[in-house]
Design a protein around this motif. Structure first.
Motif, PDB file in Angstrom:
ATOM      1  N   CYS A  15      42.761  48.578  45.913  1.00 14.31           N
ATOM      2  CA  CYS A  15      43.078  49.208  47.194  1.00 14.31           C
ATOM      3  C   CYS A  15      44.444  48.724  47.660  1.00 14.31           C
ATOM      4  O   CYS A  15      44.767  47.533  47.537  1.00 14.31           O
ATOM      5  CB  CYS A  15      42.023  48.881  48.248  1.00 14.31           C
ATOM      6  SG  CYS A  15      40.360  49.464  47.825  1.00 14.31           S
ATOM      7  N   ASP A  57      44.164  44.628  47.492  1.00  9.07           N
ATOM      8  CA  ASP A  57      42.793  44.105  47.387  1.00  9.07           C
ATOM      9  C   ASP A  57      42.286  44.375  45.979  1.00  9.07           C
ATOM     10  O   ASP A  57      42.223  45.533  45.553  1.00  9.07           O
ATOM     11  CB  ASP A  57      41.915  44.817  48.429  1.00  9.07           C
ATOM     12  CG  ASP A  57      40.533  44.189  48.584  1.00  9.07           C
ATOM     13  OD1 ASP A  57      40.083  43.482  47.667  1.00  9.07           O
ATOM     14  OD2 ASP A  57      39.908  44.429  49.638  1.00  9.07           O
ATOM     15  N   THR A  89      39.262  43.545  42.930  1.00 11.28           N
ATOM     16  CA  THR A  89      37.841  43.207  42.806  1.00 11.28           C
ATOM     17  C   THR A  89      37.414  43.313  41.335  1.00 11.28           C
ATOM     18  O   THR A  89      36.649  44.210  40.964  1.00 11.28           O
ATOM     19  CB  THR A  89      36.998  44.158  43.682  1.00 11.28           C
ATOM     20  OG1 THR A  89      37.633  44.350  44.950  1.00 11.28           O
ATOM     21  CG2 THR A  89      35.599  43.598  43.916  1.00 11.28           C
ATOM     22  N   ASP A 130      36.651  38.896  44.491  1.00 10.12           N
ATOM     23  CA  ASP A 130      37.146  39.844  45.502  1.00 10.12           C
ATOM     24  C   ASP A 130      38.130  39.096  46.394  1.00 10.12           C
ATOM     25  O   ASP A 130      37.745  38.134  47.069  1.00 10.12           O
ATOM     26  CB  ASP A 130      35.949  40.382  46.299  1.00 10.12           C
ATOM     27  CG  ASP A 130      36.280  41.588  47.167  1.00 10.12           C
ATOM     28  OD1 ASP A 130      37.436  42.052  47.149  1.00 10.12           O
ATOM     29  OD2 ASP A 130      35.350  42.055  47.859  1.00 10.12           O
ATOM     30  N   HIS A 160      30.946  40.270  52.839  1.00 11.79           N
ATOM     31  CA  HIS A 160      29.693  40.611  52.157  1.00 11.79           C
ATOM     32  C   HIS A 160      29.331  39.557  51.128  1.00 11.79           C
ATOM     33  O   HIS A 160      30.212  38.938  50.520  1.00 11.79           O
ATOM     34  CB  HIS A 160      29.858  41.963  51.451  1.00 11.79           C
ATOM     35  CG  HIS A 160      31.135  42.069  50.643  1.00 11.79           C
ATOM     36  ND1 HIS A 160      31.213  41.702  49.332  1.00 11.79           N
ATOM     37  CD2 HIS A 160      32.395  42.448  51.015  1.00 11.79           C
ATOM     38  CE1 HIS A 160      32.451  41.865  48.906  1.00 11.79           C
ATOM     39  NE2 HIS A 160      33.205  42.309  49.911  1.00 11.79           N
ATOM     40  N   HIS A 194      28.820  44.145  46.470  1.00 16.39           N
ATOM     41  CA  HIS A 194      28.449  44.072  47.886  1.00 16.39           C
ATOM     42  C   HIS A 194      26.958  43.821  48.000  1.00 16.39           C
ATOM     43  O   HIS A 194      26.148  44.648  47.598  1.00 16.39           O
ATOM     44  CB  HIS A 194      28.768  45.400  48.602  1.00 16.39           C
ATOM     45  CG  HIS A 194      30.230  45.694  48.704  1.00 16.39           C
ATOM     46  ND1 HIS A 194      30.741  46.964  48.653  1.00 16.39           N
ATOM     47  CD2 HIS A 194      31.282  44.875  48.870  1.00 16.39           C
ATOM     48  CE1 HIS A 194      32.057  46.918  48.777  1.00 16.39           C
ATOM     49  NE2 HIS A 194      32.412  45.654  48.911  1.00 16.39           N
ATOM     50  N   GLU A 209      36.872  38.377  55.107  1.00 14.10           N
ATOM     51  CA  GLU A 209      37.989  39.317  54.965  1.00 14.10           C
ATOM     52  C   GLU A 209      38.358  39.993  56.279  1.00 14.10           C
ATOM     53  O   GLU A 209      38.275  41.217  56.413  1.00 14.10           O
ATOM     54  CB  GLU A 209      37.664  40.352  53.892  1.00 14.10           C
ATOM     55  CG  GLU A 209      36.284  41.006  53.984  1.00 14.10           C
ATOM     56  CD  GLU A 209      36.050  42.006  52.841  1.00 14.10           C
ATOM     57  OE1 GLU A 209      36.816  42.979  52.754  1.00 14.10           O
ATOM     58  OE2 GLU A 209      35.097  41.808  52.065  1.00 14.10           O
ATOM     59  N   GLU A 243      41.586  38.279  52.281  1.00 13.42           N
ATOM     60  CA  GLU A 243      40.207  38.105  51.808  1.00 13.42           C
ATOM     61  C   GLU A 243      40.135  37.024  50.735  1.00 13.42           C
ATOM     62  O   GLU A 243      40.926  37.027  49.793  1.00 13.42           O
ATOM     63  CB  GLU A 243      39.683  39.425  51.210  1.00 13.42           C
ATOM     64  CG  GLU A 243      38.290  39.318  50.590  1.00 13.42           C
ATOM     65  CD  GLU A 243      37.749  40.660  50.091  1.00 13.42           C
ATOM     66  OE1 GLU A 243      38.551  41.561  49.800  1.00 13.42           O
ATOM     67  OE2 GLU A 243      36.509  40.770  50.007  1.00 13.42           O
TER      68      GLU A 243
HETATM   69  N1  MF3 Z   1      37.504  45.062  47.696  1.00 15.50           N
HETATM   70  C1  MF3 Z   1      36.843  45.830  48.720  1.00 15.50           C
HETATM   71  C2  MF3 Z   1      36.077  44.828  49.585  1.00 15.50           C
HETATM   72  O1  MF3 Z   1      36.664  43.884  50.000  1.00 15.50           O
HETATM   73  C3  MF3 Z   1      35.961  46.883  48.169  1.00 15.50           C
HETATM   74  C4  MF3 Z   1      36.644  47.799  47.212  1.00 15.50           C
HETATM   75  S1  MF3 Z   1      35.587  48.980  46.580  1.00 15.50           S
HETATM   76  C5  MF3 Z   1      36.329  50.432  47.024  1.00 15.50           C
HETATM   77  O2  MF3 Z   1      34.914  44.878  49.822  1.00 15.50           O
HETATM   78  F1  MF3 Z   1      35.637  51.343  46.477  1.00 15.50           F
HETATM   79  F2  MF3 Z   1      36.358  50.527  48.333  1.00 15.50           F
HETATM   80  F3  MF3 Z   1      37.546  50.416  46.569  1.00 15.50           F
END
Ligand code: MF3
Ligand code: CO
Ligand code: CO
Length: 264
Positions: free
Chosen positions: A74, A100, A102, A111, A174, A181, A207, A238
């Motif tokens: 992201c 971001d 993950t 993450d 989370h 998550h 985060e 985060e």
């Molecule tokens: N990294 C994000 C978080 O902090 C989640 C990314 S999943 C997505 O929870 F699908 F939103 F890209």
């Protein structure tokens, strides 16, 4: 159907070892991308570089295909709060961007996200970024056995609001581990002594998202990109952490010491 557990999993030594590996790799991706975050690069190019870095190291980008998410990371620029989708946007002098990542490493998720300053950034934006990092670290500093998630949220909220920023309420940290998550939900606001009591072996993210203006969020027509309703600047950091016998362990610390700007 597997259901989300209602109680957070208490992880043991093997899980800590696995998360140290996943967390380190998570931080290494962010370190790797840092020198590329300059005026002129597109968020799509940042995504491609990060995607290839995952693959080259035998990891899988968790976001790709997650509930249909189209990219591997992201990238949230300026008034984008979170879940910005990489694309043709060209970074320009004065932008702030959250990246971001993950990754999945041997079936375990890391993450982490950091803010990056693109070229010459205004003092107002730099102050927001600095306060957001500090807010996250205050939250992490409240993590220890017998503290509560309310203590964590309160540490973040009291610091951020004391500086005049608002905290986004529509998104939370989370639980994390073999799923991206899970429980608990980690609110970035709260009251001391309330919510879940922390125990050694719990894994979760912290985060916080701070806005210069109002806390309200809106999702764009792409179904993902979350922006501030009032168009004000937003920032986020985060880390993935564990509760330990004595306090907290941060799994996603930068090997280069690049946890917050300036990255030099
Ligand atoms: N990294 C994000 C978080 O902090 C989640 C990314 S999943 C997505 O929870 F699908 F939103 F890209
Ligand atoms: Co997260
Ligand atoms: Co994240």
């Amino acid at each position: 159907m597997l259901k989300k557990p209602r109680q957070p999993v208490i992880h043991g030594a093997d899980a800590f070892a696995a998360m140290r590996k996943a967390g380190r790799f998570t931080a290494e991706i962010l370190d790797y991308i840092t020198p590329f975050v300059k005026p002129g690069i597109t968020t799509g190019e940042i995504d491609r570089l990060c995607h290839d870095y995952h693959v080259a190291h035998g990891a899988v980008p968790g976001p790709l295909g997650f509930h249909g998410y189209p990219k591997s990371i992201c990238t949230s620029v300026n008034h984008v709060i979170c879940h910005g989708v990489p694309g043709d946007l060209v970074l320009k002098d004065g932008d702030i961007i959250n990246i971001d990542v993950t990754p999945i490493v041997d079936h375990w998720f890391g993450d982490s996200s950091r803010m990056f300053l693109v070229g010459d950034v205004s003092g107002v934006a730099r102050d927001l970024v600095k306060a957001t990092y500090e807010a996250m670290m205050r939250g992490i500093g409240a993590v220890k056995p017998d503290a509560t998630l309310g203590d964590v949220g309160h540490a973040i909220q009291s610091f951020a609001e004391g500086r005049g920023y608002s905290i986004v309420r529509d998104f939370a940290g989370h639980g994390i581990g073999r799923t991206m998550h899970t429980v608990p939900q980690v609110l970035h606001y709260g009251s001391p002594g309330t919510d879940l009591r922390l125990e050694p072996g719990m894994f979760f993210t912290i985060e916080p998202m701070l806005n210069i203006g109002k806390p309200d969020a809106r999702i764009l027509a792409d179904g993902w990109t979350v922006v501030t309703r009032d168009g004000s600047l937003s920032a986020q950091f985060e880390h993935t952490v564990a509760v330990t016998e004595t306090g907290v362990e941060i799994f996603t610390l930068s090997p280069n010491g690049w946890n917050a700007p300036p990255y030099t």
